[in-house]
Design a protein around this motif. Structure first.
Motif, mmCIF file in Angstrom:
data_model
loop_
_atom_site.group_PDB
_atom_site.id
_atom_site.type_symbol
_atom_site.label_atom_id
_atom_site.label_comp_id
_atom_site.label_asym_id
_atom_site.label_seq_id
_atom_site.Cartn_x
_atom_site.Cartn_y
_atom_site.Cartn_z
ATOM 1 N N ILE A 189 -2.809 13.731 -31.835
ATOM 2 C CA ILE A 189 -2.031 14.956 -31.969
ATOM 3 C C ILE A 189 -1.220 15.222 -30.708
ATOM 4 O O ILE A 189 -0.044 15.572 -30.763
ATOM 5 C CB ILE A 189 -2.959 16.154 -32.263
ATOM 6 N N THR A 190 -1.857 15.016 -29.568
ATOM 7 C CA THR A 190 -1.216 15.336 -28.288
ATOM 8 C C THR A 190 -0.064 14.388 -27.967
ATOM 9 O O THR A 190 1.065 14.825 -27.700
ATOM 10 C CB THR A 190 -2.248 15.281 -27.148
ATOM 11 N N ALA B 121 -5.316 24.387 -26.069
ATOM 12 C CA ALA B 121 -6.302 25.110 -26.876
ATOM 13 C C ALA B 121 -5.967 25.011 -28.365
ATOM 14 O O ALA B 121 -6.860 24.858 -29.209
ATOM 15 C CB ALA B 121 -6.361 26.570 -26.445
ATOM 16 N N GLN B 122 -4.690 25.088 -28.712
ATOM 17 C CA GLN B 122 -4.277 24.960 -30.107
ATOM 18 C C GLN B 122 -4.563 23.553 -30.637
ATOM 19 O O GLN B 122 -5.022 23.385 -31.773
ATOM 20 C CB GLN B 122 -2.790 25.283 -30.247
ATOM 21 N N ILE B 123 -4.307 22.547 -29.811
ATOM 22 C CA ILE B 123 -4.591 21.170 -30.208
ATOM 23 C C ILE B 123 -6.089 20.973 -30.413
ATOM 24 O O ILE B 123 -6.520 20.264 -31.328
ATOM 25 C CB ILE B 123 -4.045 20.186 -29.154
ATOM 26 N N HIS B 124 -6.897 21.621 -29.592
ATOM 27 C CA HIS B 124 -8.359 21.534 -29.711
ATOM 28 C C HIS B 124 -8.808 22.089 -31.061
ATOM 29 O O HIS B 124 -9.624 21.473 -31.763
ATOM 30 C CB HIS B 124 -9.009 22.313 -28.571
ATOM 31 N N VAL B 125 -8.270 23.230 -31.441
ATOM 32 C CA VAL B 125 -8.624 23.835 -32.738
ATOM 33 C C VAL B 125 -8.093 22.984 -33.885
ATOM 34 O O VAL B 125 -8.791 22.760 -34.888
ATOM 35 C CB VAL B 125 -8.061 25.271 -32.825
ATOM 36 N N MET C 108 -0.714 23.551 -41.480
ATOM 37 C CA MET C 108 0.354 23.812 -42.438
ATOM 38 C C MET C 108 1.718 23.885 -41.762
ATOM 39 O O MET C 108 2.729 23.441 -42.306
ATOM 40 C CB MET C 108 0.078 25.118 -43.193
ATOM 41 N N ASN C 109 1.754 24.425 -40.555
ATOM 42 C CA ASN C 109 3.026 24.609 -39.851
ATOM 43 C C ASN C 109 3.510 23.352 -39.146
ATOM 44 O O ASN C 109 4.712 23.196 -38.909
ATOM 45 C CB ASN C 109 2.908 25.742 -38.831
ATOM 46 N N ASN C 110 2.584 22.450 -38.793
ATOM 47 C CA ASN C 110 2.965 21.323 -37.945
ATOM 48 C C ASN C 110 2.670 19.939 -38.524
ATOM 49 O O ASN C 110 3.251 18.961 -38.052
ATOM 50 C CB ASN C 110 2.260 21.434 -36.584
ATOM 51 N N CYS C 111 1.797 19.858 -39.514
ATOM 52 C CA CYS C 111 1.354 18.547 -40.007
ATOM 53 C C CYS C 111 1.576 18.325 -41.497
ATOM 54 O O CYS C 111 1.699 17.189 -41.945
ATOM 55 C CB CYS C 111 -0.140 18.344 -39.711
ATOM 56 N N MET D 46 4.463 8.960 -35.397
ATOM 57 C CA MET D 46 3.967 10.332 -35.498
ATOM 58 C C MET D 46 4.402 11.052 -34.226
ATOM 59 O O MET D 46 4.070 10.607 -33.126
ATOM 60 C CB MET D 46 2.447 10.364 -35.625
ATOM 61 N N PRO D 47 5.160 12.137 -34.331
ATOM 62 C CA PRO D 47 5.662 12.810 -33.122
ATOM 63 C C PRO D 47 4.543 13.478 -32.335
ATOM 64 O O PRO D 47 3.568 13.964 -32.906
ATOM 65 C CB PRO D 47 6.646 13.840 -33.676
ATOM 66 N N ALA D 48 4.699 13.487 -31.027
ATOM 67 C CA ALA D 48 3.736 14.165 -30.158
ATOM 68 C C ALA D 48 3.861 15.675 -30.309
ATOM 69 O O ALA D 48 4.955 16.199 -30.481
ATOM 70 C CB ALA D 48 3.973 13.752 -28.708
ATOM 71 N N GLN D 49 2.734 16.363 -30.235
ATOM 72 C CA GLN D 49 2.723 17.813 -30.403
ATOM 73 C C GLN D 49 2.471 18.559 -29.095
ATOM 74 O O GLN D 49 2.427 19.793 -29.089
ATOM 75 C CB GLN D 49 1.641 18.204 -31.420
ATOM 76 N N GLU D 50 2.327 17.829 -27.996
ATOM 77 C CA GLU D 50 1.984 18.497 -26.737
ATOM 78 C C GLU D 50 3.088 19.421 -26.246
ATOM 79 O O GLU D 50 2.823 20.358 -25.503
ATOM 80 C CB GLU D 50 1.636 17.463 -25.669
ATOM 81 N N GLY D 51 4.321 19.189 -26.656
ATOM 82 C CA GLY D 51 5.400 20.082 -26.250
ATOM 83 C C GLY D 51 5.486 21.336 -27.093
ATOM 84 O O GLY D 51 6.120 22.315 -26.700
ATOM 85 N N LYS D 52 4.825 21.327 -28.264
ATOM 86 C CA LYS D 52 4.883 22.472 -29.179
ATOM 87 C C LYS D 52 3.612 23.308 -29.132
ATOM 88 O O LYS D 52 3.669 24.526 -29.294
ATOM 89 C CB LYS D 52 5.104 21.983 -30.608
#
Length: 305
Positions: A178-179, A284-288, A140-143, A274-280
């Motif tokens: 996602i990463t 572990a969060q990306i895994h979930v 909800m917060n990122n996607c 699609m922007p990369a989320q590895e900086g945010k």
């Protein structure tokens, strides 16, 4: 102010700020020296609302000194912190550094919470109610801004609840998307296909691949011209996940359906990112989050946390 695109704006803003502060001091000095003639009863002669009379009393000294202190404080503040154009201040403080520090602190505090999920595979984690509740908030917060709160996407934004994946729907590919993010680029192909009539024929051939309503005569004529598209979409039109080329034989149309939409796509091309989320997000969060997204198209009985 580091995002100035011209060297002119930094000194302009700095100069305007200094002039404004000095103008406040000048106003205080001028008004303190100006003597307003008063009558014997110490009034200025100004009356409002019939009986409100302006007295000729000087400003209280505490107010004057507070005004002076405020001006001096503002000058010291501008020396220590950003505010004068692109000047960074003696303390080198910035909102970006503050944000990064707060994010680092938050990630450190949340690390114990996510550590219980890192050892589990995505498939197993997608059945964990606690992990999925966290994954939903991450989504909800990122996607959700692009894919929607129900993850069903919209025109130009993929539906994450079906089985159609541009770059592959395995847990590894989802985590990779996602990463690192994704950049999709279909170049304009009108010239490679031929003239306007050829483009229309190819559009009808593409429609025929998914058994959509089409002109069969034009589709037959467009089949030979489809070779210009086969390099990415494949000779059979089933796409290529290595390149992110869509499957043209199903009924999923990311950027619009119908002859005119396909003609526009062939002529104009399309660039998506699609922007990369590895900086945010942490690993572990990306895994979930990957487990949550994978679970959207792999519904099953959820395990107890």
């Amino acid at each position: 102010m580091s995002d100035f695109t011209s060297g002119f704006w930094s000194p302009y803003v700095a100069g305007l700020t200094i002039v404004g502060i000095l103008g406040c001091l000048l106003l205080l000095w001028v008004t303190s020296r100006k003597k307003v003639p008063a009558s014997a009863d110490n009034t200025t002669g100004h009356v409002w609302d019939e009986d409100l009379t302006e007295m000729n009393n000087p400003l209280p000294l505490w107010w004057v000194w507070m005004f002076i202190f405020t001006v001096v404080f503002s000058l010291l503040y501008l020396v220590a912190f950003p505010g004068l154009g692109s000047y960074e201040g003696k303390l080198n403080w910035s909102t970006r550094a503050e944000y990064e520090q707060e994010m680092a602190t938050a990630k450190k505090e949340l690390e114990p919470l996510y550590s219980q999920f890192t050892a589990k595979k995505v498939e197993e984690l997608s059945g964990d109610l606690t992990a999925m509740a966290i994954g939903e908030r991450l989504f909800m917060n990122n996607c959700a801004q692009c894919h929607g709160s129900d993850a069903r996407g919209g025109k130009g934004f993929p539906n994450l609840t079906d089985g159609d994946w541009l770059h592959g729907g395995s847990p590894e590919k989802i985590a990779e998307s996602i990463t690192k993010g994704r950049k999709g680029n279909m170049p304009p192909m009108g010239a490679a296909v031929g003239g306007a009539d050829d483009v229309k024929n190819v559009a009808n051939y593409v429609l025929s691949l998914s058994n959509a309503p089409h002109d069969s005569v034009r589709a037959q004529l467009g089949k030979s011209k489809f070779t210009a598209c086969a390099a990415c979409h494949g000779a059979d039109g089933k796409g290529n996940t290595m390149m992110g080329a869509p499957n043209l034989t199903d009924d999923t149309w990311l950027h619009g359906y119908g002859e005119q939409a396909i003609i526009a796509m062939i002529n104009n091309g399309k660039v998506n990112e699609m922007p990369a989320q590895e900086g945010k997000l942490t690993a572990a969060q990306i895994h979930v989050l990957a487990a949550y997204v994978w679970g959207l198209s792999h519904k099953g009985p959820a395990a107890k946390p």
